[in-house]
Motif scaffolding. Structure first.
Motif, PDB file in Angstrom:
ATOM      1  N   LEU A   1       0.765  -1.234  -0.135  1.00 39.26           N
ATOM      2  CA  LEU A   1      -0.072  -0.175  -0.070  1.00 39.26           C
ATOM      3  C   LEU A   1       0.908   1.219   0.104  1.00 39.26           C
ATOM      4  O   LEU A   1       1.599   1.428   1.003  1.00 39.26           O
ATOM      5  CB  LEU A   1      -0.936  -0.172   1.166  1.00 39.26           C
ATOM      6  N   ILE A   2       1.027   2.124  -0.930  1.00 36.93           N
ATOM      7  CA  ILE A   2       1.744   3.367  -1.212  1.00 36.93           C
ATOM      8  C   ILE A   2       0.729   4.331  -0.578  1.00 36.93           C
ATOM      9  O   ILE A   2      -0.446   4.407  -0.844  1.00 36.93           O
ATOM     10  CB  ILE A   2       1.744   3.529  -2.589  1.00 36.93           C
ATOM     11  N   PHE A   3       1.150   5.143   0.311  1.00 37.67           N
ATOM     12  CA  PHE A   3       0.509   6.125   1.134  1.00 37.67           C
ATOM     13  C   PHE A   3       1.113   7.666   1.202  1.00 37.67           C
ATOM     14  O   PHE A   3       2.283   7.638   1.220  1.00 37.67           O
ATOM     15  CB  PHE A   3      -0.112   5.660   2.366  1.00 37.67           C
ATOM     16  N   MET A   4       0.342   8.712   0.873  1.00 36.59           N
ATOM     17  CA  MET A   4       0.585   9.995   1.351  1.00 36.59           C
ATOM     18  C   MET A   4      -0.403  10.653   2.397  1.00 36.59           C
ATOM     19  O   MET A   4      -1.567  10.505   1.896  1.00 36.59           O
ATOM     20  CB  MET A   4       0.859  10.709   0.176  1.00 36.59           C
ATOM     21  N   ASN A   5       0.169  11.468   3.354  1.00 42.29           N
ATOM     22  CA  ASN A   5      -0.641  12.086   4.180  1.00 42.29           C
ATOM     23  C   ASN A   5      -0.367  13.456   3.925  1.00 42.29           C
ATOM     24  O   ASN A   5       0.561  13.979   4.452  1.00 42.29           O
ATOM     25  CB  ASN A   5      -0.557  11.635   5.567  1.00 42.29           C
ATOM     26  N   LEU A   6      -1.113  14.398   3.272  1.00 41.59           N
ATOM     27  CA  LEU A   6      -0.825  15.555   2.749  1.00 41.59           C
ATOM     28  C   LEU A   6      -1.097  16.683   4.005  1.00 41.59           C
ATOM     29  O   LEU A   6      -0.965  18.051   3.902  1.00 41.59           O
ATOM     30  CB  LEU A   6      -1.290  16.150   1.793  1.00 41.59           C
TER      31      LEU A   6
END
Length: 534
Positions: A441-446
């Motif tokens: 799972l590739i994730f980003m929290n902006l």
């Protein structure tokens, strides 16, 4: 000794509690900004990208003075390049259309030289890096004035490029000059023929491009080349390659057009009608913003990130219409055009644009994405002027290590609908690193607030390898840092021949995972047993 063991165990407990959402942050007055539910489809592959999906470029401006090409003999640069394999290495850019091959038999490398014997004296490496900084200012002035000087390169440039790419496990793509024209405005291929003959004599396996951003030729050189003529030129180059035993099956990619503006794809459309059969993949360029007037907010703006989808779908639709089934690549791309945005494109915050481009690009159907640049040229490099790796370098190496070419379907929803500040993508895990059936799972929290994802039963019973990238400083101040930490450990080279082992933190099965504020990375579910990844 017992005291130390207890302290370590306490740290592990806190770490597991933090990442699985069991700590007090999620109780009562929790500051979590978003709670997401995941819906995953592990039964079938949604799409598949090239194993060299994440690829890199070296801008042709590095050869503006041939001595700078000697940096490719640096042990440090070669050490940093190897973990990016398998990948293409594109040598091209604006300067390629002002470069002329001028053979000088004295300017060649020893063909018997082995990869292990290549060295660049420390004093020469230091001198070249210092001088390159000044050279980039000269090149920037050229660009601002739209006055590009012709560059003559010898066999040495080609030798250095081929040695670097082959010793690093990268597949070289060489960009030929398309602005050498005849009186009737067709491509003058005589210089390219001379270069091909030299490369064939050295048995250099490589692929080719012709020209860079032809839609801006009139602005840069006062020469107009329409799409039909460009297609004819590519067909001519393909015929030349077919006459060579070595290059008859080599790759030819183009036309490397700039991203569509105002929905105009006239040049690409007419090129495909006359030249689609000559190319193995259709290439175009994409940047989100102008490096001269962008902001930190742009780099974290979901609406800015979503513009990639609009542009990509325009190109994919046109290519499908004119040449069904043709592979489409981002032949050059980064965060901001005009050389990047200093203090943004070379810092931690750039990772959000880069990782989202990789995730979204794969999901949309792009087969290869070439990052501008590996070294040199502007502020969007992966390795800085001191030959130190920047945050996007470490992100790229982790992507290579963890992410397989198979794209899976994923949907993330919250009480308020789909999330924009949290970006998620799903792939099969790289089978060189993980056993069959594992997914990543590739994730980003902006967001400046942590988020939490609720895992479905498909993966909640699996052990997780967590690779969480954060700035070394908290909050917005840390977004402009040129350093990055992995699971709390600062990433830096051990020495010129060694990069650190990029290990994950293994977490026990859990129903929730936490995404810290301003973080990005990967969660690998080891026992997902995904049928699509078996």
């Amino acid at each position: 000794m017992g005291v130390i063991e207890n302290a370590v165990n306490d740290c592990i407990k806190v770490f597991f509690s933090y990442w699985t959402g069991g700590d007090r942050l999620f109780n009562g007055s929790s500051p979590v900004g978003l709670d997401l539910d995941l819906n995953l489809d592990l039964s079938a592959v949604f799409s598949r990208v090239d194993p060299r999906f994440l690829s890199v470029t070296i801008d042709a401006s590095l050869a503006s003075e041939e001595r700078f090409m000697l940096l490719l003999r640096s042990q440090r640069i070669r050490t940093l390049a190897k973990p990016l394999s398998p990948a293409f290495l594109r040598f091209g850019g604006t300067k390629q259309d002002f470069m002329v091959f001028s053979p000088q038999r004295s300017q060649q490398l020893d063909s018997d030289e082995s990869c292990s014997s290549i060295r660049l004296p420390w004093w020469l490496e230091q001198r070249l890096t210092e001088d390159l900084t000044q050279q980039q200012l000269i090149l920037l002035k050229e660009e601002q004035q739209n006055k590009y000087k012709r560059v003559h390169f010898t066999e040495l440039t080609v030798d250095l490029l081929h040695s670097f790419s082959s010793c690093s496990g990268l597949d070289l793509i060489f960009g030929l000059n398309a602005l050498l024209r005849t009186a009737d405005n067709s491509w003058n291929s005589s210089n390219a023929r001379s270069l091909l003959q030299y490369c064939q004599s050295k048995l250099y396996n490589m692929s080719w491009e012709l020209g860079n951003e032809p839609n801006s030729y009139e602005k840069k050189a006062g020469i107009r080349v329409d799409g039909h003529q460009l297609g004819v030129d590519f067909t001519h180059l393909r015929k030349m390659l077919s006459e060579s035993k070595l290059y008859r099956d080599s790759g030819l990619y183009g036309p490397d057009v700039g991203q569509p503006r105002d929905h105009k794809l006239d040049l690409l459309e007419s090129f495909l009608r006359s030249g689609a059969e000559a190319i193995d993949a259709c290439t175009w360029h994409h940047y989100y913003v102008n490096g001269k007037d962008t902001s930190l907010e742009d780099f974290l703006d979901p609406d800015v990130l979503d513009t990639l989808a609009f542009k990509t779908n325009e190109v994919l639709e046109k290519v499908q219409q004119e040449s069904p089934g043709k592979s489409v690549w981002l032949g050059e791309t980064s965060s901001a055009y005009g050389g990047g945005a200093a203090g943004l494109s070379d810092t931690f915050v750039s990772g959000f644009m880069w990782l989202d481009k990789l995730g979204l690009g794969a999901r949309l159907g792009l087969d290869v994405v070439m990052r501008q640049v590996l070294i040199g040229s502007g502020s969007y490099h992966l390795i800085d002027d001191n030959l130190d790796p920047l945050p996007d370098y470490w992100l790229s190496v982790l992507y290579k290590k963890l992410v397989g070419p198979e794209v899976l379907k994923l949907l993330a929803v919250s009480d308020s609908g789909r999330s924009k500040k949290v970006r998620l993508y799903l792939h099969c895990a790289n089978r060189k690193s993980y056993t069959s059936g594992a997914v990543v799972l590739i994730f980003m929290n902006l967001s400046r607030k942590p988020a939490r994802i609720s895992l479905p039963a498909l993966v909640s019973s699996s052990t997780v390898d967590a690779f969480v990238l954060q700035s070394i400083e908290p909050g917005e101040e840390g977004l402009k840092s040129r350093s990055v930490q992995l699971n709390g450990v600062l990433l830096k080279m051990i020495d010129d021949k060694t990069i650190p082992e990029l290990s994950g933190a293994q977490l026990p099965p859990a129903e929730h995972l936490k995404l810290p504020a301003y973080s990005l990375g990967f969660f690998v579910f080891l026992e997902a047993q995904a049928p699509a990844c078996s």
